[in-house]
Design an enzyme around this catalytic site. Structure first.
Site, short mmCIF file in Angstrom:
data_model
loop_
_atom_site.label_atom_id
_atom_site.label_comp_id
_atom_site.label_asym_id
_atom_site.label_seq_id
_atom_site.Cartn_x
_atom_site.Cartn_y
_atom_site.Cartn_z
N GLU A 41 76.44 70.58 -52.38
CA GLU A 41 75.94 70.20 -51.05
C GLU A 41 75.99 68.69 -50.89
O GLU A 41 75.21 67.96 -51.52
CB GLU A 41 74.50 70.72 -50.89
CG GLU A 41 73.88 70.32 -49.55
CD GLU A 41 72.39 70.66 -49.47
OE1 GLU A 41 71.94 71.60 -50.16
OE2 GLU A 41 71.68 69.97 -48.73
N ARG A 45 73.78 61.97 -45.14
CA ARG A 45 72.79 60.88 -45.11
C ARG A 45 73.43 59.53 -45.35
O ARG A 45 72.73 58.53 -45.48
CB ARG A 45 71.71 61.12 -46.17
CG ARG A 45 70.95 62.40 -45.93
CD ARG A 45 69.86 62.59 -46.95
NE ARG A 45 69.48 63.98 -46.99
CZ ARG A 45 68.69 64.51 -47.91
NH1 ARG A 45 68.19 63.77 -48.86
NH2 ARG A 45 68.40 65.80 -47.87
N THR A 69 71.74 68.49 -44.71
CA THR A 69 71.12 67.67 -43.66
C THR A 69 71.86 67.82 -42.32
O THR A 69 72.05 66.85 -41.59
CB THR A 69 71.02 66.18 -44.09
OG1 THR A 69 70.74 66.10 -45.50
CG2 THR A 69 69.88 65.48 -43.37
N LYS A 127 66.68 78.39 -47.01
CA LYS A 127 66.27 77.33 -47.94
C LYS A 127 64.75 77.21 -47.78
O LYS A 127 64.27 76.94 -46.67
CB LYS A 127 66.98 76.04 -47.53
CG LYS A 127 66.41 74.77 -48.12
CD LYS A 127 67.29 73.58 -47.71
CE LYS A 127 66.61 72.27 -48.05
NZ LYS A 127 67.52 71.12 -48.04
C1 3PG Z 1 66.68 66.99 -50.28
O1 3PG Z 1 66.79 67.36 -49.13
O2 3PG Z 1 66.72 65.80 -50.64
C2 3PG Z 1 66.60 68.08 -51.26
O3 3PG Z 1 65.57 68.91 -50.91
C3 3PG Z 1 66.52 67.65 -52.67
O4 3PG Z 1 65.22 67.49 -53.07
P1 3PG Z 1 64.96 66.93 -54.53
O5 3PG Z 1 65.43 65.51 -54.54
O6 3PG Z 1 63.47 67.06 -54.69
O7 3PG Z 1 65.75 67.80 -55.48
#
Ligand code: 3PG
Length: 205
Positions: A41, A45, A69, A127
């Site tokens: 994934e 960002r 995202t 999720k």
């Molecule tokens: C995110 O959106 O950054 C994910 O949920 C990852 O979360 P984490 O950094 O706690 O694994």
């Protein structure tokens, strides 16, 4: 194109990636695949994210690259164009404008009400986000009986240490997490370390 359930079944962990530099995309993806993680994934960002998805889709064999995202239809269309095979959003958009995309979407939910809205839209994989904050394995156990058809990829605060508890839940198909690609290792191009972290994660069951 693989279905979302096929993609999420490829490995126990979906790495959540924040890639600043396009040049890191292919070696990072190859290290994760070499370690046994096959659904990746790439979060939207960073300015490079779409190009990273395109590059991985075109150059890295043996993986399904997805986009994270994804917050609106415009972003969903953009990731489809870039070659993403799945998309992930932190929350649920209660609209059919998301469900008619070619790219399957894993929507985020945190409550029973959101889960019901998602099921009504036709989703069956969700999720749980942010998993550790919204009840963790307790929430998953509570959702299992009333929502027997719902499957989850808990994400947010998942680590190597707590992933086995999540993966032991019958309604969990995989977990998501950023721990397999720490920002310092990505920045330093420490692909060996990332491959080792991926291998450790891929052996979770
Ligand atoms: C995110 O959106 O950054 C994910 O949920 C990852 O979360 P984490 O950094 O706690 O694994």
């Amino acid at each position: 194109m693989k279905s979302l359930s096929e993609i999420l079944a490829l490995a126990p962990v979906v790495p959540v990636l924040i890639i600043e530099d396009l040049a890191q995309a292919v070696p990072l993806a190859r290290a994760l695949v070499a370690g046994g993680l096959y659904a990746l994934e790439v979060t939207l960002r960073t300015p490079a994210a779409l190009a990273c998805i395109e590059r991985i889709a075109g150059e890295v064999e043996g993986c399904e690259v997805g986009a994270g995202t994804v917050l609106n239809r415009h972003m969903l269309d953009a990731v489809e164009k870039a070659g993403a095979r799945f998309a992930v959003s932190p929350g649920l958009i209660e609209s059919h404008s998301f469900t008619d995309s070619e790219v399957p979407l894993l929507p985020g939910i945190a409550t029973a009400t959101e889960l019901m809205a998602g099921l009504a839209l036709g989703y069956d994989h969700f999720k749980l986000f942010p998993a550790n904050i919204v009840g963790g394995t307790g929430a998953l156990k509570a959702f299992a009986s009333p929502f027997a058809q719902a499957k989850f990829c808990p994400t947010g605060g998942v680590t190597l240490a707590n992933a086995p508890d999540y993966l032991a839940q019958p309604n969990v198909v995989c977990v998501g997490g950023s721990w397999v690609a720490p920002s310092d290792a990505v920045k330093d191009g420490d692909w060996r370390r990332i491959e080792d972290l991926a291998r450790e994660a891929s052996r979770l069951a």
